[in-house]
Write a protein that holds these residues in place. Structure first.
Motif, short mmCIF file in Angstrom:
data_model
loop_
_atom_site.label_atom_id
_atom_site.label_comp_id
_atom_site.label_asym_id
_atom_site.label_seq_id
_atom_site.Cartn_x
_atom_site.Cartn_y
_atom_site.Cartn_z
N ARG A 146 -27.83 -18.73 26.09
CA ARG A 146 -26.86 -18.44 24.85
C ARG A 146 -26.15 -17.55 25.76
O ARG A 146 -24.56 -17.31 26.23
N VAL A 147 -26.57 -16.04 26.11
CA VAL A 147 -25.86 -15.30 27.16
C VAL A 147 -25.20 -16.31 28.08
O VAL A 147 -24.09 -15.71 28.75
N ALA A 148 -25.18 -17.15 29.20
CA ALA A 148 -24.71 -17.77 29.92
C ALA A 148 -23.66 -18.61 29.39
O ALA A 148 -22.58 -18.86 29.82
N ALA A 149 -23.49 -19.34 28.16
CA ALA A 149 -22.38 -19.63 27.66
C ALA A 149 -21.18 -18.82 27.05
O ALA A 149 -20.34 -19.38 27.13
N THR A 156 -23.34 -16.85 48.31
CA THR A 156 -22.88 -15.21 47.29
C THR A 156 -23.79 -15.03 46.11
O THR A 156 -23.90 -13.82 46.09
N PHE A 157 -24.80 -15.71 45.90
CA PHE A 157 -25.41 -14.90 44.59
C PHE A 157 -26.48 -15.46 45.03
O PHE A 157 -27.47 -14.69 44.57
N VAL A 158 -26.88 -16.23 46.16
CA VAL A 158 -28.51 -15.95 46.44
C VAL A 158 -28.87 -14.99 46.40
O VAL A 158 -30.19 -13.80 46.37
N PRO A 159 -28.26 -14.15 47.84
CA PRO A 159 -28.84 -12.28 48.16
C PRO A 159 -28.70 -11.83 46.99
O PRO A 159 -29.82 -10.59 46.78
N CYS A 160 -28.09 -11.24 46.12
CA CYS A 160 -28.51 -10.76 44.79
C CYS A 160 -30.32 -10.74 44.21
O CYS A 160 -30.47 -9.99 43.80
N ALA A 167 -32.95 -16.09 33.87
CA ALA A 167 -31.49 -15.24 33.75
C ALA A 167 -30.48 -15.05 34.54
O ALA A 167 -29.45 -15.32 34.53
N GLY A 168 -30.91 -14.70 35.80
CA GLY A 168 -29.49 -14.97 36.96
C GLY A 168 -28.75 -16.66 37.60
O GLY A 168 -28.08 -16.27 37.75
N LEU A 172 -27.28 -7.72 36.87
CA LEU A 172 -28.40 -6.62 35.48
C LEU A 172 -28.78 -8.17 34.58
O LEU A 172 -30.31 -8.04 34.24
N ALA A 173 -28.78 -9.41 35.21
CA ALA A 173 -29.21 -10.41 33.62
C ALA A 173 -30.75 -10.54 34.84
O ALA A 173 -31.21 -10.39 33.78
#
Length: 504
Positions: free
Chosen positions: A67-70, A387-391, A134-135, A117-118
């Motif tokens: 739901r958060v993602a949508a 870009t996102f895996v390092p997070c 979440a991420g 944060l997610a």
């Protein structure tokens, strides 16, 4: 045996919600009963696995993160507001101070702060499976949407009906961002000093164009020095005094440090090894197989470097990314970066998701032996991956340390100062968005050492203004949900286009 049985019960309930006994887990107001009470209720119905101490099953968390993602429209401001409304206000998973404490840390990191944060909250609630869900889910809708729009852009160019839908979405996003300023500011700015710090941060970034990392660093130093000197003005949420206990009581997670959040050297080494291999392994394999000059190798290397230096969010690095993509690598034509930004601003997910459009166009125009559309798809996914895996690495290494020091007053003061600065930065983004949504033209004014964009009043787009105002009334006055507002404005944009009133 007890735990294995309850796993089966939770899975069965996902498919058969009519099973008895589930409602016994929660009392009338939705607060968590004691662990012993939950075990007793479920055992009486033949179940054998207790829920986690906070009472949120992984299945429930999966549905919430979907739901958060949508609903993750509106850039970091809108996304943080949606997350706060669902996670803190509605579900009571974490308390206000803990949410803002985590947000302040994520603002220090390179990369998209809302997605991090997610990831942080998902990790707190359900360890690494929760963090990955979440991420990962946070960016999946954006990946799908921008990939589809990139394919359309490459094959057909601008499609008027899609642009009209974006026109309406931008009006709704503006209202969501403004609402985020109000919600985050009203909860985070609890003292005159915090309000002043937020105002100074806004002036520094809007008029002075100071780098975002410098503003964050200065705000953190002010909060650190103030808290260390004994000042109580640098607090977030309800602070760390007696009221914090009450806030913790309202949250499912409580205020204790989960066992998996305890800082150990072994955990840090394992996290580093796993996520470094996942991040850089594909890039190294591409370079060794295809050579360092191949387009895929350039995409992997460039966006891996961007993942380390992208402090301050997407807006802080867009100019650099555009310059490199257009002038250095020749991936984009002049003006195409704005097309990609328009996609990222009006689709769910972080604004930095524009990297997928850049990677797509880079590989599409230099596909090698692959079909152009297939090469573009792989190039876009590679840019997104690096870009996102390092997070996940930044959260895995830093979050245990930050959790351990939540009660450290100087550090809490520093993070409170950063939170105040974040409010000022969100306000700057809201104004920037308003200027580029409601007005067709702006003039860059530079005088007395200050610089800002001033709207050309004659260039106002009346339909954009009307839609934005309607969206604000819906959200602020009638408390209309985000998804309903977005859908209504998107439909209105299409209708206005078909009626001939709007030419996107």
């Amino acid at each position: 045996m007890l735990e294995h049985g309850l796993v089966m019960y939770d899975a069965l309930y996902t498919w058969c919600p009519q099973l008895p006994g589930r409602e016994a887990q929660l009392d009338a107001r939705g607060s968590l009963k004691t662990r012993k009470s939950i075990e007793t209720d479920l055992t009486a119905n033949g179940a054998t696995r207790p829920l986690p101490p906070h009472g949120v099953s992984f299945g429930e968390a999966l549905r919430v993160w979907l739901r958060v993602a949508a609903l993750s429209f509106g850039g970091p401001a809108g996304q943080i507001a949606v997350m706060h409304r669902i996670i803190v206000d509605e579900k009571h998973w974490v308390g206000e101070p803990r949410f803002l404490h985590a947000l302040s840390y994520c603002m220090l990191l390179p990369g998209p702060e809302a997605q991090q944060l997610a990831t942080y909250i998902g990790w707190l609630m359900h360890r690494w499976p929760g963090a990955i869900v979440a991420g990962g889910l946070f960016v999946v809708p954006g990946i799908i949407a921008i990939m589809a729009l990139s394919l359309i852009h490459a094959a057909f160019g601008q499609v008027p009906i899609v642009a009209a839908s974006f026109f309406g979405l931008k009006a709704a996003v503006l209202a969501i961002v403004l609402h985020a300023v109000y919600r985050v500011g009203s909860r985070a700015l609890k003292s005159g000093a915090m309000i002043a710090l937020a105002a100074l941060a806004f002036v520094a970034i809007f008029l002075g164009h100071l780098p975002f990392p410098l503003i964050v660093l200065m705000a953190g130093m002010i909060g650190f020095v103030g808290a260390r000197a004994g000042s109580a003005v640098f607090v977030v949420g309800d602070g760390h005094g007696p009221s914090r206990v009450d806030a913790a009581g309202e949250s499912r997670l409580g205020d204790d440090l989960p066992e998996h959040a305890r800082l150990t050297v072994g955990r840090a080494l394992r996290v580093s090894a796993i996520w470094l291999v996942l991040w850089l392994g594909p890039v190294v394999a591409i370079v060794m197989t295809l050579g360092a000059s191949h387009t895929f190798a350039e995409i992997g290397g460039f966006f891996s470097k961007m993942a380390i230096v992208t402090f301050g969010g997407a807006y802080a690095v867009l100019a650099y990314m555009a310059q490199q993509a257009v002038e250095t690598y020749g991936w984009l034509r002049p003006g195409e970066m704005l097309d990609g930004l328009g996609m990222a601003e009006t689709t769910p997910g972080p604004l930095i998701m524009v990297v997928q459009f850049v990677g797509f166009m880079a590989a599409y125009r230099d596909p090698g032996s692959l079909p152009p559309l297939l090469a573009g798809t792989l190039g876009g996914l590679l840019a997104t991956w690096t870009t996102f895996v390092p997070c996940f690495l930044w959260i895995g290494l830093g979050a245990p340390f930050i959790e351990r020091l939540r009660d450290n007053k100087p550090l809490s003061g520093a993070l409170a100062g950063i939170t105040a600065a974040v409010v000022g930065v969100i306000l700057n983004l809201a104004i920037w968005f308003a200027l580029h949504t409601i007005f067709r033209e702006t003039i860059h004014v530079r005088d007395f050492g200050l610089a800002f964009d001033m709207p050309v009043l004659a260039s106002v787009n009346p339909w954009a203004f009307v839609l934005s105002l309607a969206a604000m009334v819906a959200i602020f006055r009638f408390k209309t949900g985000t998804i309903h507002t977005l859908a209504a404005c998107s439909t209105a944009g299409i209708v206005l286009h078909l009626a001939g009133f709007v030419t996107p």
